[in-house]
Design an enzyme around this catalytic site. Sequence first.
Site, PDB file in Angstrom:
ATOM      1  N   LYS A  32       0.476  -7.859  -8.144  1.00 26.41           N
ATOM      2  CA  LYS A  32       0.609  -7.640  -9.170  1.00 26.41           C
ATOM      3  C   LYS A  32       1.537  -8.032 -10.565  1.00 26.41           C
ATOM      4  O   LYS A  32       0.979  -7.128 -11.141  1.00 26.41           O
ATOM      5  CB  LYS A  32       0.187  -6.666  -8.757  1.00 26.41           C
ATOM      6  CG  LYS A  32       1.359  -6.174  -7.868  1.00 26.41           C
ATOM      7  CD  LYS A  32       1.379  -4.038  -7.577  1.00 26.41           C
ATOM      8  CE  LYS A  32       2.198  -3.614  -6.785  1.00 26.41           C
ATOM      9  NZ  LYS A  32       3.698  -3.550  -8.103  1.00 26.41           N
ATOM     10  N   THR A  33       2.823  -7.492  -9.413  1.00 22.43           N
ATOM     11  CA  THR A  33       3.903  -8.373 -10.938  1.00 22.43           C
ATOM     12  C   THR A  33       3.259  -9.128 -11.522  1.00 22.43           C
ATOM     13  O   THR A  33       3.215  -8.823 -12.614  1.00 22.43           O
ATOM     14  CB  THR A  33       4.810  -7.600 -10.401  1.00 22.43           C
ATOM     15  OG1 THR A  33       4.583  -6.717  -9.376  1.00 22.43           O
ATOM     16  CG2 THR A  33       5.934  -7.706 -11.368  1.00 22.43           C
ATOM     17  N   ASP A 220       0.955   0.675 -12.835  1.00 20.61           N
ATOM     18  CA  ASP A 220       1.666  -0.289 -12.165  1.00 20.61           C
ATOM     19  C   ASP A 220       1.773   1.346 -11.117  1.00 20.61           C
ATOM     20  O   ASP A 220       2.139   2.432 -11.253  1.00 20.61           O
ATOM     21  CB  ASP A 220       2.767  -1.283 -11.735  1.00 20.61           C
ATOM     22  CG  ASP A 220       2.754  -1.384 -10.445  1.00 20.61           C
ATOM     23  OD1 ASP A 220       1.667  -1.961 -10.130  1.00 20.61           O
ATOM     24  OD2 ASP A 220       4.239  -2.359 -10.696  1.00 20.61           O
ATOM     25  N   GLU A 221       1.293   1.091 -10.291  1.00 21.80           N
ATOM     26  CA  GLU A 221       1.056   1.621  -8.491  1.00 21.80           C
ATOM     27  C   GLU A 221       0.259   3.073  -9.130  1.00 21.80           C
ATOM     28  O   GLU A 221       0.949   3.858  -8.967  1.00 21.80           O
ATOM     29  CB  GLU A 221       3.097   1.896  -7.961  1.00 21.80           C
ATOM     30  CG  GLU A 221       3.450   1.157  -7.984  1.00 21.80           C
ATOM     31  CD  GLU A 221       3.046   0.020  -6.777  1.00 21.80           C
ATOM     32  OE1 GLU A 221       1.942   1.105  -5.817  1.00 21.80           O
ATOM     33  OE2 GLU A 221       4.254  -1.005  -5.996  1.00 21.80           O
ATOM     34  N   GLN A 251      -1.291   1.582   0.695  1.00 17.55           N
ATOM     35  CA  GLN A 251      -0.518   2.050   0.086  1.00 17.55           C
ATOM     36  C   GLN A 251      -0.489   3.317  -0.702  1.00 17.55           C
ATOM     37  O   GLN A 251       0.457   3.556  -1.035  1.00 17.55           O
ATOM     38  CB  GLN A 251      -0.462   1.060  -0.796  1.00 17.55           C
ATOM     39  CG  GLN A 251       0.198  -0.711  -0.163  1.00 17.55           C
ATOM     40  CD  GLN A 251       0.938  -1.828  -0.446  1.00 17.55           C
ATOM     41  OE1 GLN A 251       2.132  -1.852  -0.721  1.00 17.55           O
ATOM     42  NE2 GLN A 251      -0.284  -2.283  -1.222  1.00 17.55           N
ATOM     43  N   ARG A 610       5.134  -5.517   5.246  1.00 19.87           N
ATOM     44  CA  ARG A 610       6.586  -5.966   4.577  1.00 19.87           C
ATOM     45  C   ARG A 610       6.847  -7.503   5.223  1.00 19.87           C
ATOM     46  O   ARG A 610       7.675  -8.407   4.711  1.00 19.87           O
ATOM     47  CB  ARG A 610       7.672  -4.894   4.926  1.00 19.87           C
ATOM     48  CG  ARG A 610       7.035  -3.704   5.075  1.00 19.87           C
ATOM     49  CD  ARG A 610       6.575  -4.089   3.224  1.00 19.87           C
ATOM     50  NE  ARG A 610       5.707  -3.427   2.831  1.00 19.87           N
ATOM     51  CZ  ARG A 610       4.663  -3.625   1.877  1.00 19.87           C
ATOM     52  NH1 ARG A 610       5.834  -4.722   0.933  1.00 19.87           N
ATOM     53  NH2 ARG A 610       3.736  -3.387   1.537  1.00 19.87           N
TER      54      ARG A 610
END
Length: 683
Positions: A32-33, A220-221, A251, A610
């Site tokens: 996504k970044t 973002d997020e 998330q 993770r």
Amino acid sequence: MLNLDVLNPPQRQAVETTDGPVLVLAGAGSGKTRVITYRIAYLIEKGVPPEAILAVTFTNKAAREMRERVRQLTTRLKLQPDGRSNGPTICTFHSLGARILRRHIELLGYKRNFVIYNESEQLGAVKKILSRLHLRGEKADPAAVLAALSWFKNHSAQPGWRDDASHAAARQICEQYNAALHACNAVDFDDLLLLPLRLFREHPDILHRLQQQYQYVMVDEYQDTNGVQLELLRMLTARHHNLCVVGDDDQSIYGWRGAEIANLLEMEKHFPQVKIIKLEQNYRSTNNILEAANAVIRHNPRRRPKKLWSTHGAGEKIALYTFENDEEEARTVVEHIESNRLFNRIPWRAHAVLFRTNQQSRLLEAELRKARVRYHLVGGQSYFDRREVRDFLAYLKVMANPHDEISLLRIANVPARGLSETTMQHFLAESQKRHCSVYTAMRNPDVQAGLSARAGQATLDFLSFLDAEHGRLSAAKNAFSLKQWAEKWLDAIGYWNELKRSEKNPDTAQNRIQNLRELVEMLDKVEPQHGPAIERVNNFLEEITLDTEREAEDDPGDAVTLITMHSCKGLEFPHVFIVGFEEGLLPHSRAIAENSIEEERRLFYVAITRARQTLAMSYCLARKKYGSLVPCNPSRFLKDIPARLIENASEKASRPVSREDAKDLFAKMRAALGMPSGSKDGA
């Protein structure tokens, strides 16, 4: 020219879809970044002025990383803005709010040099107000009251307080708390978002100016936004609707602190005609890990369906350990990490141990120390909670804004200068009686008349010192070194000697001095490095207050990471251990009581994703609580994972080792001991 061929098709679609509202559903590890940074570069390449782009995220670390990646991309493509224009605005929600308020807060009745209260300063204000009240029932917990105040500020669109003691106390002091902060020309973190909203409603011309400036807004997020942040975004994009949000409802794990998953799930309601793009290719984990994550999260009914996949192959199965108790669990996890390091040459830093509650780290830390394994506990004592750091920041705040009474009361007698607690209580009482700040009360001759000669002289000396330093700051311009200025007054008041005197252990004292010297060094490095000194001090204080996660970024070197599941979002590790996989821990007993199992399942999903190469999970048959062993049951989430993806580690350990595996293990043992592969063992 920007090469979009490095993106997969959905990523490319997200970059090229620039107009109107867009929701990018970005699964864990889906890049996504990269999408956001390429989207910013793509807009600039299309001719959008960089200063017309706003990208907002939740942590300063994420904002810094995004800024650097955009800088590298635009530099390589020669898309850097010229000296006459600024680059895109990439910051956190709170930094954006602070930026808006620095320009316009005077319209709301504050002065421009306002201070931002951190949690300890907010607690100080709450304790002071509570001490003056006679509340019925049990004594109110200041931290719980502060949390209730924050809840109410962020839920003001839904009137009414909860029916518990902390909310009852918060309701009683709410107006006094806001007035106390205003009197000190201070705002808290919630105000950094609420005051811009008030500004926009009362002064629509300022909102219109910002709408014209920020033609393209990215978030973002997005799953972590609350109602106030949603309203800010709606107002900023009301004219052009060019809003691109990137997030993953799977998330969303911060509901307990106000995040509203409905912002993402009901995006169509808030932004009609929204285009939805899914990023499902994972670049982090093996498919066994991803299949387990998909299987777990599928059991949540309220979600947008997506399915992670990867080109990294199946990978190892998930190892499941059963232990008699938590001491055996901690010991075996550490043994496994050491075995990996010695026989498989896997460094400590490639391992992370994830747990649901902070208390679970104690036994792990004890075993790691016993085995002399270096480790890094994320979320230990904060650098900014250290006494010397808090003292120094309080001095700066008072010199920039003498009416900041929480900071003034902290440093009035540090080092001791004859302003005892009794003297300061006198000033505090007089300030409350006269409805003014403590600093104003200290300057009042009538108030000073009630002091002893010694306390009166100490007051005059302290005020003279503050006025002199405040005057220096106010008058100083570009060439003024804040570092040299701070070193001089720290020396003049004897603070360095105070640190030496207050610690019996010389090494501890030296560490405190070094901590402070490092902080003082930062004064001349904060951006911008020119301009009025008092503005630079305010910028420094603002950056420090809004950037409390910076200390967690320091590279711990070769060390095992111990981290809670709530803190691990956004991180990844080659080898992950999830410990305490039990009912009452995961899902937590509080979540079971409050029927918030869906968020606990999302938390488990975050923990699973993770892991890059291997994932191990463990549960205990009994765990020590209050000195006694209490029986435990495995987590209900274990049933969500298909049995074919799990390998019972205890059964595997009891199986006979094949000749080939034995030879391989023996060769690794020789290598670990530094013995040549063909040598005899010295018998």
